[in-house]
Design a protein around this motif. Structure first.
Motif, PDB file in Angstrom:
ATOM      1  N   LEU A  30       0.815  -1.219   0.000  1.00 32.91           N
ATOM      2  CA  LEU A  30       0.000   0.000   0.000  1.00 32.91           C
ATOM      3  C   LEU A  30       0.849   1.269   0.000  1.00 32.91           C
ATOM      4  N   GLU A  31       2.165   1.146  -0.329  1.00 31.54           N
ATOM      5  CA  GLU A  31       3.049   2.297  -0.169  1.00 31.54           C
ATOM      6  C   GLU A  31       2.722   3.447  -1.125  1.00 31.54           C
ATOM      7  N   ASN A  32       1.988   3.187  -2.196  1.00 31.91           N
ATOM      8  CA  ASN A  32       1.649   4.261  -3.135  1.00 31.91           C
ATOM      9  C   ASN A  32       0.406   5.043  -2.712  1.00 31.91           C
ATOM     10  N   PHE A  33      -0.243   4.605  -1.632  1.00 30.94           N
ATOM     11  CA  PHE A  33      -1.426   5.307  -1.133  1.00 30.94           C
ATOM     12  C   PHE A  33      -1.026   6.226   0.014  1.00 30.94           C
ATOM     13  N   ASN A  34      -1.665   7.371   0.097  1.00 33.16           N
ATOM     14  CA  ASN A  34      -1.359   8.298   1.190  1.00 33.16           C
ATOM     15  C   ASN A  34      -2.477   8.330   2.232  1.00 33.16           C
ATOM     16  N   ILE A  35      -3.193   7.200   2.347  1.00 32.98           N
ATOM     17  CA  ILE A  35      -4.253   7.056   3.351  1.00 32.98           C
ATOM     18  C   ILE A  35      -3.722   6.167   4.474  1.00 32.98           C
ATOM     19  N   PHE A  36      -3.826   6.645   5.705  1.00 30.53           N
ATOM     20  CA  PHE A  36      -3.283   5.945   6.861  1.00 30.53           C
ATOM     21  C   PHE A  36      -4.394   5.664   7.870  1.00 30.53           C
ATOM     22  N   TRP A  42      -2.557  17.304   6.647  1.00 32.93           N
ATOM     23  CA  TRP A  42      -3.427  16.137   6.783  1.00 32.93           C
ATOM     24  C   TRP A  42      -4.885  16.546   6.925  1.00 32.93           C
ATOM     25  N   GLN A  43      -5.747  15.570   6.651  1.00 31.72           N
ATOM     26  CA  GLN A  43      -7.189  15.753   6.817  1.00 31.72           C
ATOM     27  C   GLN A  43      -7.834  14.412   7.124  1.00 31.72           C
ATOM     28  N   LYS A  44      -8.943  14.456   7.858  1.00 31.09           N
ATOM     29  CA  LYS A  44      -9.639  13.230   8.231  1.00 31.09           C
ATOM     30  C   LYS A  44     -10.607  12.793   7.145  1.00 31.09           C
ATOM     31  N   TYR A  45     -10.814  11.472   7.067  1.00 31.52           N
ATOM     32  CA  TYR A  45     -11.871  10.917   6.225  1.00 31.52           C
ATOM     33  C   TYR A  45     -13.124  10.706   7.071  1.00 31.52           C
ATOM     34  N   ASP A  46     -14.265  10.764   6.440  1.00 32.18           N
ATOM     35  CA  ASP A  46     -15.521  10.531   7.161  1.00 32.18           C
ATOM     36  C   ASP A  46     -15.645   9.082   7.606  1.00 32.18           C
ATOM     37  N   PHE A  47     -15.066   8.179   6.803  1.00 28.05           N
ATOM     38  CA  PHE A  47     -15.162   6.756   7.135  1.00 28.05           C
ATOM     39  C   PHE A  47     -14.316   6.440   8.369  1.00 28.05           C
ATOM     40  N   LYS A  48     -14.889   5.637   9.278  1.00 23.94           N
ATOM     41  CA  LYS A  48     -14.194   5.271  10.513  1.00 23.94           C
ATOM     42  C   LYS A  48     -14.299   3.769  10.730  1.00 23.94           C
ATOM     43  N   GLY A  49     -13.231   3.199  11.309  1.00 18.83           N
ATOM     44  CA  GLY A  49     -13.203   1.773  11.595  1.00 18.83           C
ATOM     45  C   GLY A  49     -13.968   1.422  12.853  1.00 18.83           C
ATOM     46  N   LEU A  50     -14.132   0.112  13.114  1.00 18.05           N
ATOM     47  CA  LEU A  50     -14.881  -0.347  14.283  1.00 18.05           C
ATOM     48  C   LEU A  50     -14.230   0.095  15.591  1.00 18.05           C
ATOM     49  N   ILE A  85      -6.913   8.859   7.941  1.00 19.73           N
ATOM     50  CA  ILE A  85      -6.510  10.209   7.563  1.00 19.73           C
ATOM     51  C   ILE A  85      -5.679  10.174   6.278  1.00 19.73           C
ATOM     52  N   LYS A  86      -5.767  11.246   5.547  1.00 20.58           N
ATOM     53  CA  LYS A  86      -4.950  11.443   4.355  1.00 20.58           C
ATOM     54  C   LYS A  86      -3.897  12.481   4.713  1.00 20.58           C
ATOM     55  N   LEU A  87      -2.622  12.158   4.447  1.00 16.42           N
ATOM     56  CA  LEU A  87      -1.588  13.118   4.837  1.00 16.42           C
ATOM     57  C   LEU A  87      -0.426  13.104   3.861  1.00 16.42           C
ATOM     58  N   GLU A  88       0.301  14.188   3.895  1.00 11.45           N
ATOM     59  CA  GLU A  88       1.555  14.327   3.175  1.00 11.45           C
ATOM     60  C   GLU A  88       2.559  14.953   4.127  1.00 11.45           C
ATOM     61  N   GLY A  89       3.841  14.609   3.948  1.00 12.40           N
ATOM     62  CA  GLY A  89       4.868  15.158   4.822  1.00 12.40           C
ATOM     63  C   GLY A  89       6.217  14.550   4.525  1.00 12.40           C
ATOM     64  N   GLY A  90       7.194  14.913   5.354  1.00 13.56           N
ATOM     65  CA  GLY A  90       8.548  14.394   5.183  1.00 13.56           C
ATOM     66  C   GLY A  90       8.767  13.160   6.032  1.00 13.56           C
ATOM     67  N   TYR A 123       1.499  12.072  20.889  1.00 15.29           N
ATOM     68  CA  TYR A 123       1.829  11.500  19.591  1.00 15.29           C
ATOM     69  C   TYR A 123       0.818  10.424  19.220  1.00 15.29           C
ATOM     70  N   SER A 124       0.868  10.007  17.956  1.00 12.81           N
ATOM     71  CA  SER A 124      -0.001   8.930  17.477  1.00 12.81           C
ATOM     72  C   SER A 124       0.801   8.006  16.563  1.00 12.81           C
ATOM     73  N   LEU A 125       0.325   6.772  16.436  1.00 14.26           N
ATOM     74  CA  LEU A 125       0.920   5.811  15.522  1.00 14.26           C
ATOM     75  C   LEU A 125      -0.075   5.518  14.406  1.00 14.26           C
ATOM     76  N   LEU A 126       0.399   5.617  13.174  1.00 13.87           N
ATOM     77  CA  LEU A 126      -0.418   5.312  12.011  1.00 13.87           C
ATOM     78  C   LEU A 126       0.043   3.993  11.419  1.00 13.87           C
ATOM     79  N   SER A 127      -0.854   3.293  10.760  1.00 12.19           N
ATOM     80  CA  SER A 127      -0.466   2.051  10.104  1.00 12.19           C
ATOM     81  C   SER A 127      -0.917   2.063   8.656  1.00 12.19           C
TER      82      SER A 127
END
Length: 667
Positions: free
Chosen positions: A59-65, A137-145, A99-104, A74-78
């Motif tokens: 999934l490395e080509n996607f910027n959705i975490f 970054w920005q949040k998506y409306d969709f949320k996990g369980l 979340i969708k994000l871009e950064g270094g 702090y937070s951990l994204l996967s």
């Protein structure tokens, strides 16, 4: 598979693939019996190589975490098998969101003190390899369980947070449990699930065959709950055990104990290969190996004997991981466990009947006050580290003695005394090894923290760390070396980078006295150590109010400057007593003000003629220490200079005049 997991922290490609090849060849020696396990092993190794060694991500080509975990700062994204660190706390983001994000992307380094909690090492054990900076970054409306689970209204209760949601950070009950050495009891494990399962089966369904058949529904619910908690290993072990036992009961299977354990561990390591590096794995391994010999004894005398044996099994691990022995650990479980078990039962009922939540507050307070009382009567011994070689020898000897006892019936008391003697011998050997006098400079960034050890008497000269460094550094260092009492703490002046660890040290250790610059004590004589202290007060620059301390030990002289500037140095050169004490020069110098250009003037260094110079400093952002001018001055007057540089902890051996970079002892 264990060997495959161990390669996760081996950087050498040659060693890694050699281990893989050798394990495959072992299977091939008896391929007819082992081909099924070989297939499982090959699939597992391919997974390890792709996901962990090559760090490939589909999934490395996607910027959705996916937001995997959230803490205060702090937070951990996967994304796939990999995880990432971002410096966004719990007020802005929740577990289970996308979340969708871009950064270094910056690879995590692994600097730090070996006795400290190493945050980056902790992250690596969670497969966090990168930190993402400069976020957009920005949040998506969709949320996990998990988002809906962690935002249930019942989370407003502290006991529910701790036990049901396993949220432990800053919870007073969890902190008190850790002080007793019993923090692991909070984990949802066989301590609670097995008694609950037994209670339901015996008193609710009374061995009803229908219940045994449909028990799989309860097990599936437990696995779902395990998923919501992000697969804690202690709970996974119990769930897999219950699942295997369900298959055995319903499909007339009979697995040997070690076959059952093997299946459980294979499943766990597939889900979390990095668990093999955690203390929990070591405790589990030692328990399986050592406790199987005496688990069926039932009489009161044998129960008491088993209590002693349990302590003998786990005390070395307490010494290795916590640098102390909790003598009453097993006894305290007797009082704590019933309240925890009742709490779990009531939480399950409260989920169905929310009006009972006030009773949870009562239970929480009962547990809290019980733990406060137990902490008052707790008996523990600070031992310092013991080496891995001792651990191996100890458990080898323990298993030999256990086998002899149960075969030849040798008196158990003799065995227990021998094992206790080996423990106390290791502690005594550690104390003797620290008998030689030394000065240690701790890695505290642009802070100051020095420890003088004189024949196991400890003196601290400043107790501070700079911005971004662990404020438990000094406390953890003293714990690591088994220090119980501190003779004197000197605080040079009123700046936090010289004093922000003081309160924790005073609250943890017995401290005879603290001497600050306002105390105006000018001389101390403690055995062969002579302390001469020079003061100035009411300077506009607080740095110039620093204590300047000359320590004399036999013919050796050590000078500590705090943050004194060149102006203060000039006044010291005009002080007749100071010049007399310095004499022909000094052996050791704590370079003033982290090696700043405002200190260490050429005339002053020439007069001191120091042989060894320690600089507690780091080159970080706008705090770029030490200054090159200072280094040139020290070089000109031939001082052997050592800089902590956010990486090193240097030790000056007073008798030999040698300097070493402190590393964790192997033996």
């Amino acid at each position: 598979m264990f060997l495959g997991c161990l390669t996760l922290k081996i950087d050498s490609v040659v060693i890694t693939y050699t281990i893989y090849l050798l394990t495959i060849l072992l299977y091939l020696t008896d391929i007819k019996k082992s081909y099924k396990f070989l297939i499982i092993y090959l699939i597992f190794i391919i997974y390890i190589i792709i996901a962990y060694k090559l760090e490939k991500n589909l999934l490395e080509n996607f910027n959705i975490f996916y937001v995997y975990d959230v803490k205060q700062n702090y937070s951990l994204l996967s994304k796939g098998t990999q995880r990432y660190l971002i410096w966004i706390g719990g007020s802005e983001i929740s577990i289970g969101e996308y979340i969708k994000l871009e950064g270094g992307f910056e690879k995590l380094s692994n600097n730090g003190n070996f006795w400290d909690f190493n945050f980056n090492d902790y992250l690596n054990d969670k497969n966090v390899k990168f930190v993402i900076n400069d976020l957009v970054w920005q949040k998506y409306d969709f949320k996990g369980l998990r988002y809906f689970f962690y935002n249930l209204s019942i989370r407003q209760n502290k006991l529910v947070d701790l036990l049901l949601f396993q949220i432990k950070t800053d919870n007073p009950v969890y902190l008190l449990m850790n002080q007793l050495g019993n923090g692991y009891l909070i984990n949802i494990s066989g301590f609670y699930l097995f008694p609950l399962s037994w209670f339901i089966q015996k008193y609710v369904f009374k061995h009803n065959k229908t219940y045994i058949k449909w028990k799989i529904i309860l097990i599936i619910l437990l696995f779902f709950y395990c998923y919501l908690l992000r697969f804690p290993v202690v709970m996974l072990k119990v769930n897999f055990y219950l699942l295997i036992r369900w298959f055995e009961q319903n499909y007339h299977l009979k697995l040997k104990k070690y076959s059952r354990l093997s299946i459980i561990w294979i499943c766990i390591l597939i889900i979390n290969p990095l668990y093999i590096f955690s203390p929990g794995f070591i405790y589990s391994l030692i328990a399986v190996i050592s406790l199987k010999q005496f688990q069926n004894n039932r009489t009161l005398i044998k129960i008491l004997k088993n209590f002693l044996l349990l302590n003998l099994v786990f005390i070395p691990l307490q010494m290795y991981f916590d640098y102390r022995i909790y003598w009453l650990l097993e006894i305290f479980k007797i009082f704590i466990f019933p309240i925890l078990f009742l709490s779990y039962l009531l939480i399950m009922i409260t989920i169905i009947l929310p009006f009972l939540i006030s009773f949870l507050d009562i239970l929480y307070n009962c547990l809290k006050y019980l733990l406060l009382f137990l902490n008052q009567i707790n008996i523990s011994t600070r031992t310092g580290y013991i080496g891995i070689v001792f651990i191996i020898l100890y458990y080898s000897m323990l298993n030999i003695f256990i086998r002899i006892i149960f075969i030849n019936y040798i008196k158990e008391i003799f065995f227990i005394l021998i094992m206790l003697c080996s423990l106390f011998t290791s502690i005594a050997f550690h104390k003797i090894s620290n008998f030689n006098p030394s000065i240690v400079m701790l890695n505290g960034g642009n802070g100051n923290s020095f420890v003088l050890n004189y024949k196991n008497q400890y003196f601290i000269l400043d107790a501070g760390v700079g911005t971004g460094h662990n404020k438990n550094t000094l406390k953890n260092y003293l714990n690591y070396y088994g220090v119980n009492q501190i003779n004197t703490i000197f605080i040079s002046h009123n700046h936090v980078d010289h004093s922000n660890m003081l309160d924790d040290v005073i609250n943890t250790f017995e401290v005879k006295q603290v001497i600050e610059n306002r105390d105006l004590i000018t001389h101390l004589q403690i055995a062969e150590l002579s302390f001469d202290i020079f003061y100035e007060l009411n300077n506009k620059d607080e740095n110039d109010n620093s204590q300047v301390i000359i320590i004399t030990y036999l013919e050796d002289k050590f000078l500590f400057m705090g943050d004194s500037s060149k102006a203060r140095e000039a006044r010291l050169l005009n002080n007749r007593q100071f010049r007399k004490l310095i004499g022909e020069g000094i052996d050791f110098l704590q370079v003033g003000h982290h090696g700043s250009k405002t200190s260490s003037g050429a005339k002053f260094i020439e007069f001191l003629n120091p042989k060894t110079c320690f600089i507690s400093a780091e080159n970080r952002k706008n705090r770029r220490f030490p200054n090159f001018q200072t280094l040139e001055t020290l070089k000109k007057y031939q001082c052997n200079t050592y800089i902590s540089d956010s990486k090193y902890n240097f030790k000056y051996n007073i008798n030999s005049k040698r300097v070493i970079n402190i590393k964790k002892e192997f033996f």
